[in-house]
Design a protein around this motif. Structure first.
Motif, PDB file in Angstrom:
ATOM      1  N   SER A 163       8.869  -3.797 -35.492  1.00  0.00           N
ATOM      2  CA  SER A 163       8.800  -4.643 -36.684  1.00  0.00           C
ATOM      3  C   SER A 163       8.848  -3.828 -37.971  1.00  0.00           C
ATOM      4  O   SER A 163       9.496  -4.208 -38.942  1.00  0.00           O
ATOM      5  N   TRP A 164       8.131  -2.727 -37.948  1.00  0.00           N
ATOM      6  CA  TRP A 164       8.033  -1.879 -39.147  1.00  0.00           C
ATOM      7  C   TRP A 164       9.021  -0.721 -39.035  1.00  0.00           C
ATOM      8  O   TRP A 164       9.048  -0.004 -38.027  1.00  0.00           O
ATOM      9  N   GLU A 165       9.809  -0.506 -40.053  1.00  0.00           N
ATOM     10  CA  GLU A 165      10.611   0.705 -40.120  1.00  0.00           C
ATOM     11  C   GLU A 165       9.679   1.902 -40.343  1.00  0.00           C
ATOM     12  O   GLU A 165       8.544   1.758 -40.803  1.00  0.00           O
ATOM     13  N   ASP A 166      10.160   3.083 -40.003  1.00  0.00           N
ATOM     14  CA  ASP A 166       9.309   4.272 -40.079  1.00  0.00           C
ATOM     15  C   ASP A 166       8.758   4.527 -41.481  1.00  0.00           C
ATOM     16  O   ASP A 166       7.652   5.039 -41.639  1.00  0.00           O
ATOM     17  N   ASP A 167       9.541   4.165 -42.507  1.00  0.00           N
ATOM     18  CA  ASP A 167       9.112   4.416 -43.887  1.00  0.00           C
ATOM     19  C   ASP A 167       8.639   3.154 -44.601  1.00  0.00           C
ATOM     20  O   ASP A 167       8.579   3.107 -45.820  1.00  0.00           O
ATOM     21  N   ALA A 168       8.270   2.120 -43.825  1.00  0.00           N
ATOM     22  CA  ALA A 168       7.808   0.878 -44.451  1.00  0.00           C
ATOM     23  C   ALA A 168       6.445   1.039 -45.107  1.00  0.00           C
ATOM     24  O   ALA A 168       6.130   0.378 -46.093  1.00  0.00           O
ATOM     25  N   LEU A 169       5.620   1.914 -44.543  1.00  0.00           N
ATOM     26  CA  LEU A 169       4.299   2.169 -45.111  1.00  0.00           C
ATOM     27  C   LEU A 169       4.443   3.252 -46.186  1.00  0.00           C
ATOM     28  O   LEU A 169       4.658   4.428 -45.885  1.00  0.00           O
ATOM     29  N   ARG A 183      11.217  -3.692 -45.483  1.00  0.00           N
ATOM     30  CA  ARG A 183      11.363  -2.822 -44.317  1.00  0.00           C
ATOM     31  C   ARG A 183      10.453  -3.257 -43.169  1.00  0.00           C
ATOM     32  O   ARG A 183      10.218  -2.507 -42.231  1.00  0.00           O
ATOM     33  N   ILE A 184       9.937  -4.464 -43.271  1.00  0.00           N
ATOM     34  CA  ILE A 184       9.118  -5.052 -42.206  1.00  0.00           C
ATOM     35  C   ILE A 184       9.835  -6.309 -41.742  1.00  0.00           C
ATOM     36  O   ILE A 184      10.006  -7.248 -42.514  1.00  0.00           O
ATOM     37  N   HIS A 185      10.266  -6.328 -40.483  1.00  0.00           N
ATOM     38  CA  HIS A 185      11.208  -7.332 -40.010  1.00  0.00           C
ATOM     39  C   HIS A 185      10.545  -8.409 -39.172  1.00  0.00           C
ATOM     40  O   HIS A 185       9.772  -8.121 -38.256  1.00  0.00           O
ATOM     41  N   PHE A 194       9.087 -18.007 -24.586  1.00  0.00           N
ATOM     42  CA  PHE A 194       8.261 -17.647 -25.744  1.00  0.00           C
ATOM     43  C   PHE A 194       8.928 -18.028 -27.057  1.00  0.00           C
ATOM     44  O   PHE A 194      10.159 -17.967 -27.192  1.00  0.00           O
ATOM     45  N   ASP A 195       8.084 -18.409 -28.017  1.00  0.00           N
ATOM     46  CA  ASP A 195       8.478 -18.594 -29.410  1.00  0.00           C
ATOM     47  C   ASP A 195       7.532 -17.747 -30.254  1.00  0.00           C
ATOM     48  O   ASP A 195       6.336 -18.042 -30.331  1.00  0.00           O
ATOM     49  N   VAL A 196       8.072 -16.701 -30.862  1.00  0.00           N
ATOM     50  CA  VAL A 196       7.242 -15.761 -31.618  1.00  0.00           C
ATOM     51  C   VAL A 196       7.913 -15.465 -32.953  1.00  0.00           C
ATOM     52  O   VAL A 196       9.070 -15.041 -33.004  1.00  0.00           O
ATOM     53  N   ALA A 197       7.174 -15.684 -34.031  1.00  0.00           N
ATOM     54  CA  ALA A 197       7.736 -15.442 -35.361  1.00  0.00           C
ATOM     55  C   ALA A 197       7.720 -13.955 -35.713  1.00  0.00           C
ATOM     56  O   ALA A 197       8.704 -13.411 -36.211  1.00  0.00           O
ATOM     57  N   GLY A 198       6.579 -13.289 -35.468  1.00  0.00           N
ATOM     58  CA  GLY A 198       6.462 -11.903 -35.910  1.00  0.00           C
ATOM     59  C   GLY A 198       6.395 -11.858 -37.430  1.00  0.00           C
ATOM     60  O   GLY A 198       6.404 -12.882 -38.109  1.00  0.00           O
ATOM     61  N   PRO A 199       6.351 -10.678 -38.020  1.00  0.00           N
ATOM     62  CA  PRO A 199       6.348  -9.370 -37.380  1.00  0.00           C
ATOM     63  C   PRO A 199       4.967  -9.013 -36.858  1.00  0.00           C
ATOM     64  O   PRO A 199       4.003  -9.735 -37.085  1.00  0.00           O
TER      65      PRO A 199
END
Length: 445
Positions: A163-169, A183-185, A194-199
């Protein structure tokens, strides 16, 4: 990177042999004592072994009248072990049948952060009827349904881990920017199960992604491994079985655009070790004496094959008629298939087959040199990448392995003298996977 020789240690309560708990000096409640598990983990770390592994069946052990099973919830126990160790990996078994992807993805990734990149998930499509009834089902889903669910589940877990790209934080205190929502998908998954929204609300793993293991040996399990697994734990009782399994695994990996070199094959192995071969055989006899006669090794193998030990001549070769029955309800089909194939191929009797296996996995009874010879032969031939050790009794069975077998392997130049990295991927020689950002859109925090 040179292919490493790898070892996981399956902490099977107080040992893989059901008589382990009866040996002198054992605490009957060691299987629920975190300190017992920690002693095993620290021994594995002292030997620079790759990781410790906890299997899990969320139901009462069916043989509880005769000995302990495994009881403590694995993610809780592994977090305790990770906090008290520095390098050894921690492998969590989580069912795709009785969990939800979001919760499991979050739990495993949290363990990975807590251990600084030492976690793995062993994905299992649990089939035990007793476990199903604990989760409100009359019976577990059929085999094909379990594996369809497992494939959707695992693909979704991987997407959540990414969900998170490496440089999202960003953590920019001067600019007051903590993270970049672009950068958070989101996952936005809708599937058969399953039904999952995420991230996910946890940043990406210190090792890119927790390592994914798989422990099934059925055709569906093999296909699942080819698609998702980075390490495989399976019963393989002889070289021909190992050679055939690796070839089939390579075919399945190729089917999904992968190379089998990216999958570590680590079948189960139970060493029974003595300073002499006679001492090792005495140890095995002592373990056997700790269980009732009908629960000894010949009886256990008979039941693995769906046979009645009372009506099966242990010295007579097992015929096709004897080996063609349906697998027992309480055992994975892979154990049945593996035992039947080698018995059929070599014309083995029940007694001969029982001499090769403990708890469904291959066993070698002998001196440290004989154990090291066996390991080196299999690894040097390219049959396996290492083994998942199931010591006959714990903790001493692993302590003897680390103190007497590991030095021989090091002297032969086939096993490391210490850890060369910090993550479980480092230990296993696995690359950091590229993140999958096929998820559509982004979400704001």
């Amino acid at each position: 990177m040179p292919r490493p020789l790898s070892f996981l240690v399956n902490i099977t309560g107080v040992g893989n042999h059901p008589g382990a708990w009866t040996l002198p000096g054992r605490a009957p409640d060691a299987y629920i004592d975190p300190e017992h598990h920690l002693r095993v983990a620290r021994t594995a770390e002292r030997g620079a072994l790759d990781g410790v592994f906890l299997a899990d069946i969320p139901a009462l052990y069916h043989g509880i009248a005769q000995g302990p099973g495994q009881a403590l919830e694995p993610s809780m126990l592994l977090t305790y072990l990770a906090a008290a160790t520095e390098r050894v990996g921690v492998v969590f078994t989580g069912s795709t049948t009785f969990n939800e992807p979001y919760n499991l993805a979050r739990r495993v990734l949290s363990l990975d952060h807590a251990s600084h990149g030492r976690a793995a998930w062993n994905a299992v499509a649990t089939f035990f009827p007793d476990a199903a009834r604990n989760f409100g089902l009359d019976a577990p889903p059929d085999h094909d349904t379990r594996y369809r669910r497992a494939e959707e589940f695992t693909g979704l877990v991987h997407r959540l881990w990414d969900s998170w790209e490496d440089d999202a934080l960003i953590a920019d205190t001067s600019g007051a920017r903590f993270a970049d929502p672009d950068r958070i998908h989101a996952t936005d998954h809708t599937g058969e199960f399953f039904d999952v929204a995420g991230p996910l609300n946890v940043p990406r793993s210190p090792q890119g992604r927790p390592v994914t293991l798989q422990a099934g040996a059925s055709p569906q399990g093999l296909a699942f491994a080819g698609r998702f697994a980075e390490a495989v734990y399976t019963p393989l009782l002889d070289a021909e079985a190992a050679r055939g399994y690796r070839a089939r695994l390579a075919e399945q990996a190729h089917r999904y655009g992968r190379d089998v070199s990216g999958i570590r094959l680590l079948p189960g192995l139970t060493p029974v070790i003595g300073s002499t071969e006679a001492e090792a055989r005495t140890r095995f006899a002592t373990l056997e004496a700790g269980v009732p006669e009908d629960a000894r090794q010949i009886g256990r193998v008979a039941r693995t094959l769906g046979l009645d030990p009372a009506t099966t001549d242990p010295e007579a070769p097992l015929t096709d008629a004897r080996l063609s029955g349906p697998p027992p309800d309480r055992l994975p089909t892979g154990f049945f298939r593996t035992h039947a194939e080698i018995a059929r191929r070599e014309g083995l009797s029940l007694a001969e087959l029982a001499a090769r296996t403990i708890g469904g996995h291959r066993s070698v009874v002998g001196t440290p040199e004989q154990i090291a010879d066996d390991i080196t032969t299999w690894w040097s031939a390219g049959l396996v990448d290492g083994f998942t050790l199931l010591p006959d009794a714990l903790p001493d069975g692993l302590e003897v392995f680390v103190d007497h077998v590991v030095p021989i392997l090091r002297a032969r130049g086939v096993f490391r003298h210490g850890y060369t990295g910090t993550t479980l991927r480092d230990h296993l020689g696995l690359p950091v996977p590229a993140p999958s950002y096929e998820q559509k859109g982004a979400t704001a925090l």
